[in-house]
Enzyme design. Structure first.
Site, PDB file in Angstrom:
ATOM      1  N   ASP A 123       0.845  -1.187   0.000  1.00 65.05           N
ATOM      2  CA  ASP A 123       0.000   0.000   0.000  1.00 65.05           C
ATOM      3  C   ASP A 123       0.889   1.250   0.000  1.00 65.05           C
ATOM      4  OD1 ASP A 123      -3.113   0.669   0.502  1.00 65.05           O
ATOM      5  OD2 ASP A 123      -1.934   2.038   1.728  1.00 65.05           O
ATOM      6  N   TRP A 124       0.585   2.244   0.842  1.00 72.06           N
ATOM      7  CA  TRP A 124       1.414   3.456   0.889  1.00 72.06           C
ATOM      8  C   TRP A 124       2.837   3.168   1.366  1.00 72.06           C
ATOM      9  CZ3 TRP A 124       1.922   8.447  -0.469  1.00 72.06           C
ATOM     10  CH2 TRP A 124       0.823   9.074  -1.072  1.00 72.06           C
ATOM     11  N   TRP A 164     -12.807   3.752  -3.433  1.00 74.88           N
ATOM     12  CA  TRP A 164     -12.190   3.862  -2.115  1.00 74.88           C
ATOM     13  C   TRP A 164     -11.903   5.325  -1.771  1.00 74.88           C
ATOM     14  CZ3 TRP A 164     -10.812   3.554   2.607  1.00 74.88           C
ATOM     15  CH2 TRP A 164      -9.609   4.091   3.071  1.00 74.88           C
ATOM     16  N   ASP A 250      -7.324  -8.923  -3.881  1.00 74.28           N
ATOM     17  CA  ASP A 250      -7.151  -7.471  -3.818  1.00 74.28           C
ATOM     18  C   ASP A 250      -7.600  -6.872  -5.150  1.00 74.28           C
ATOM     19  OD1 ASP A 250      -6.441  -4.859  -3.527  1.00 74.28           O
ATOM     20  OD2 ASP A 250      -4.348  -5.225  -3.042  1.00 74.28           O
ATOM     21  N   HIS A 280      -6.272  -7.229   0.329  1.00 72.99           N
ATOM     22  CA  HIS A 280      -5.342  -6.106   0.237  1.00 72.99           C
ATOM     23  C   HIS A 280      -4.341  -6.127   1.386  1.00 72.99           C
ATOM     24  CE1 HIS A 280      -3.853  -2.217  -0.972  1.00 72.99           C
ATOM     25  NE2 HIS A 280      -4.105  -1.718   0.221  1.00 72.99           N
TER      26      HIS A 280
END
Length: 303
Positions: A123-124, A164, A250, A280
């Protein structure tokens, strides 16, 4: 720059999380200091595995993987990004920018003096971690890419991401624990959901979590777009080994693993995988398995 610090007692007795905290101060753009929390587990003299979380989680996400990695003799560094976990939070959303996130974590990384790093990012954790890799390529030995990307805004974002993003900006109660649970296939217990909410005593602590989705470069003229293009120019030229490990369930990141496999030379010939029964937040669904894959990847590509 006004900052908040989550009271320590909110992190007492979290399920499966018996790791002592470590802290370093990083410089903020106004010349002050922000406290970054991180875990430092395993032998101090071992080559580190840097595991980076994303939105809206914190290093609690890696609690299932850390024992697997340290059990193989690796040192694990697991920081909380500014705005998350036990790290400081900024009170105003405008104070969070993509570049500041990179600068804060680059300062933290430099202070650790870590070398020969295996980066595991999701993710980030990838949007920031890959920028660290591009800025300090001599510090990294290999890369594990898990459900993440490095967007430049030159390609449209997926409908799943746009949904999202809209949800994150409009939902009245930004419930981090429920969001993480919703991004897994296994689902979390109430106690685990509460652990993901522990960093946020009230909404004033959630400005960074709310801001992250709108910082993803989604247009070619986004403030971070050129910096990410420049990072890709570095990444395309690196020959360090690259492994992709994505969750089969995901929807947001589906297919992005192929971008890394195509563009990064070190991805050729690696044992890339799509992990079944993983969403995810695959660290929750298949954390020990991802840890074992990382151990095998390090062993295969060492020296």
């Amino acid at each position: 720059m006004d900052k908040l610090r989550t009271p320590d007692n909110r992190f007492n007795d979290l399920p499966g999380f018996d790791f002592p905290p470590n802290y370093l101060d990083v410089t903020d753009p106004d010349g002050g200091a922000l406290r970054v929390h991180y875990l430092d587990e395993g032998p101090e003299d071992a080559a580190p595995v840097l595991v980076m979380h994303g939105e809206p989680s914190w290093c609690y996400l890696y609690r299932h993987m850390i024992p697997v990695l340290t059990g193989a003799g690796h040192r694990v560094l697991a920081p909380d990004l500014i705005g998350f976990g036990r790290s400081d939070k900024l009170a105003h959303r405008a104070d969070y920018t993509y570049q500041r996130h990179v600068d804060w974590m680059l300062d933290w990384l430099d202070q650790t003096q870590a070398h020969n790093i295996t980066l595991v990012c999701q993710d980030w954790g990838g949007l920031i971690g890959l920028r660290l890799l591009a800025a300090r390529p001599d510090r990294f030995a290999r890369l594990v890419v898990a459900n993440t990307a490095l967007p430049t805004g030159d390609q449209p974002m997926s409908p799943a991401f746009e949904s999202w993003k809209e949800y994150s900006q409009t939902v009245p109660d930004f419930d981090a624990g429920r969001i993480v649970s919703g991004g897994t296939t296994s689902k979390l217990t109430d106690a685990e959901i509460a652990a993901y909410n522990a960093p946020f005593p009230d909404d004033s602590y959630k400005e960074g979590a709310r801001q992250f989705p709108v910082l993803v470069p989604s247009t070619p003229d986004d403030p971070a777009a050129q910096a990410n293009r420049d990072a890709w120019a570095v990444l395309r030229g690196l020959d360090i080994p690259v492994l992709t490990a994505f969750g089969a369930d995901d929807k947001i990141m589906a297919g992005v693993d192929q971008v890394f496999q195509k563009l990064m030379p070190g991805a050729v010939g690696q044992d890339h995988c799509i992990l079944q029964n993983a969403g995810h937040f695959l660290q929750e669904d298949v954390g020990p398995e991802l840890g074992a894959l990382t151990n095998a990847f390090i062993a295969k590509t060492a020296g």
